[in-house]
Motif scaffolding. Sequence first.
Motif, PDB file in Angstrom:
ATOM      1  N   GLU A  47       0.593  -1.175   0.283  1.00 23.66           N
ATOM      2  CA  GLU A  47       0.173  -0.338  -0.086  1.00 23.66           C
ATOM      3  C   GLU A  47       1.204   1.323   0.149  1.00 23.66           C
ATOM      4  O   GLU A  47       0.360   2.835  -0.897  1.00 23.66           O
ATOM      5  N   PHE A  48       2.255   1.275   0.857  1.00 21.64           N
ATOM      6  CA  PHE A  48       3.092   2.706   0.678  1.00 21.64           C
ATOM      7  C   PHE A  48       3.643   2.666  -0.516  1.00 21.64           C
ATOM      8  O   PHE A  48       3.261   3.778  -1.040  1.00 21.64           O
ATOM      9  N   ILE A  49       3.527   1.444  -0.773  1.00 16.05           N
ATOM     10  CA  ILE A  49       4.217   1.268  -2.707  1.00 16.05           C
ATOM     11  C   ILE A  49       3.306   2.458  -3.552  1.00 16.05           C
ATOM     12  O   ILE A  49       3.689   3.408  -4.270  1.00 16.05           O
ATOM     13  N   LEU A  50       2.496   1.915  -3.810  1.00 13.46           N
ATOM     14  CA  LEU A  50       1.308   2.252  -4.630  1.00 13.46           C
ATOM     15  C   LEU A  50       0.610   3.231  -3.875  1.00 13.46           C
ATOM     16  O   LEU A  50       0.951   4.649  -5.300  1.00 13.46           O
ATOM     17  N   ASN A  51       1.063   4.118  -2.852  1.00 10.52           N
ATOM     18  CA  ASN A  51       1.015   5.597  -2.047  1.00 10.52           C
ATOM     19  C   ASN A  51       1.970   6.606  -2.705  1.00 10.52           C
ATOM     20  O   ASN A  51       1.729   7.411  -3.862  1.00 10.52           O
ATOM     21  N   HIS A  69       2.110   9.707  -5.359  1.00  5.66           N
ATOM     22  CA  HIS A  69       2.421  10.666  -5.435  1.00  5.66           C
ATOM     23  C   HIS A  69       3.682  11.031  -6.585  1.00  5.66           C
ATOM     24  O   HIS A  69       4.448  12.068  -6.426  1.00  5.66           O
ATOM     25  N   GLY A  70       4.233  10.632  -7.489  1.00  6.72           N
ATOM     26  CA  GLY A  70       4.613  10.282  -8.250  1.00  6.72           C
ATOM     27  C   GLY A  70       6.612  10.721  -7.905  1.00  6.72           C
ATOM     28  O   GLY A  70       7.225  10.681  -8.951  1.00  6.72           O
ATOM     29  N   ARG A  71       6.678   9.905  -6.708  1.00  4.72           N
ATOM     30  CA  ARG A  71       7.458   9.421  -6.237  1.00  4.72           C
ATOM     31  C   ARG A  71       8.253   8.198  -6.643  1.00  4.72           C
ATOM     32  O   ARG A  71       9.311   7.784  -6.724  1.00  4.72           O
ATOM     33  N   ILE A  72       7.363   7.389  -7.254  1.00  2.00           N
ATOM     34  CA  ILE A  72       8.371   6.142  -7.491  1.00  2.00           C
ATOM     35  C   ILE A  72       7.120   5.470  -9.024  1.00  2.00           C
ATOM     36  O   ILE A  72       6.022   6.032  -9.050  1.00  2.00           O
ATOM     37  N   PRO A  73       8.058   5.749 -10.290  1.00  2.00           N
ATOM     38  CA  PRO A  73       7.868   5.391 -11.441  1.00  2.00           C
ATOM     39  C   PRO A  73       6.866   4.325 -11.571  1.00  2.00           C
ATOM     40  O   PRO A  73       6.187   3.681 -10.547  1.00  2.00           O
ATOM     41  N   LYS A  74       5.303   4.757 -12.404  1.00  2.00           N
ATOM     42  CA  LYS A  74       4.530   3.157 -12.421  1.00  2.00           C
ATOM     43  C   LYS A  74       4.549   2.370 -12.855  1.00  2.00           C
ATOM     44  O   LYS A  74       4.399   1.662 -12.305  1.00  2.00           O
TER      45      LYS A  74
END
Length: 515
Positions: free
Chosen positions: A248-252, A256-261
């Motif tokens: 859930e954290f990673i998807l969040n 927020h654009g901090r991890i690419p899709k």
Amino acid sequence: KNSHRISSFIQSKLMTAEDVAYKLPKHLTLGTSGFTPAGYPKMIVPAYAKRIMEAKKRSGDNNEFSINLFTGASVGDELDGVLARTGTLKLRIPYQSHIDIRKLINNGNLNYIDMHLSHVGRYIREGIFPPIDVAIVEACDVTSDGRIYLTNSSGMSGTYLALAKDIYIELNEAHPMEMKGLHDMFLPDSLHGRPINIDHVDDRIGTPYFQVDPKRIKGIVRTNVFDSAKGFKKPDDISFKIANNILEFILNEVDHGRIPKELLPFQSGVGNVANAVLSCIAADKRFEQIEMYTEVIQDSIFALLDADKLKFASTTALTFSPQGQIRFFNEINELKQKFVLRPMEISNHPEVVRRMALITMNTALECDIYGNVNSTHVLGSSMMNGIGGSGDFTRNAYISVFMAPSTAKGETISAFVPMVSHVDHNEHSVQVMVSEHGLADLRAKTPKQRAKLIIEKCAHPKYRSQLLDYFNHAQKVSFAQHTPHDLKTALSWHVRLQETGSMLEGDTTTKTATR
Ligand code: 0RQ
């Protein structure tokens, strides 16, 4: 079982394990293949241990033999176990998880240097550790021009092969010849080295073999045995909850654009929770294909493969159960396209880890309210396994996550404490802490903000008020207010555990101290 073509070169070097055992020196610094426990030699060392025990019986001399054992990481009973039981081990580096080795270390009878795996090669090359007398390495093929093709792990094999005076090979015919091509052998330069040009998880910069002068190969022993990695244990409920909190954290972060899709490569440690994370990714529709850049791949990778969600995995070991090994070997031609095995000097190299922008997930024994993590020492003094690669990855991660069940040993131990009894990963490197109860994002938080988050999100409800009491009390009596502590009671939870068998105040249900 496979049957290998035995070339005239191999034929000319063939020996029995007993032959080799009698050629090894009595005072020996041994460097072997093997990592968590995959790809380690299994025949020569038990024969050597037999020689030692017979000699001891004859002479009664406990000092006739002495052995320093250097590996990549943990190895099987055929190496750590048999040598521990000879009573002749003097030094062990750099990571272990064997019960007999652990006992020797914690009784004070074996010198163990627990170190970042990425530092081991340098320490040996520079003569900080004793030089390697003999390398024993498991291989699936050896050619007449000295090309050695490794098996299920890369670990430190290349380095030990490069540095040892004498080389012995265990040619393990349990591995199909198609293993050739999985490895990417490349060792870093010392001091001002060339850049290590790995930009993507699947980049190759070396050769599929490690080449030595064939004259240095003193003998080859044929074997046909699997690694002794344990079977795959289905992750428990707590592990699944921790895994879900991380996902859930990673998807969040993606939102927020901090991890690419398309996500970032994952590093994950060993054990239950690491397996649960991969199982959850496999089952969760929101995750498409992922990449791994890690040290250890376990059977949980098959869930990802079955769901067609593994894009590529870079590792230093394939630590499969016997069933996992059979499946991997049966599908080797297909799977080979999706894996690369790297020496741990490369897989764990800070330069590469930083460039890969990894999401790292490692396990803590305990974490304190300010985010310092202890992964190795029970009650500050008893070695569990070692720091392994967790520090190499954590310190250089894009996002570093630590996970821990909130309690251990029937809730008598809280994984969240006022002050850790030993620090492996400090508050500056630990960015996210997670338990089955929730996740604390510690980034850009002051120590006091971190403490509140860790207590509220991660601690077990049974220990929450006790932790809050400490935190409030610390703010009243602390020398200063940046990172409030009451130095008189900061370690009192550990003292209570040692004295009463529980960290819980007023717990009268347990009496035995945990070791
Ligand atoms: O003991 O089985 O006797 O009950 O510690 O704990 O929960 O089974 O977890 O197997 O994942 O190990 C940190 C040791 C966790 C491991 C550690 C007791 C607990 C149990 C094991 P029991 P679990 P795991 C990749 C990265 C450092 C190296 C690393 C490790 C036993 O993950 O070695 O990350 N990490 N490398 O009951 C006393 C506590 C405790 C506790 C748990 N606070 N106090 N005992 N336990 N918390 C690999 C390499 O680098 C090679």
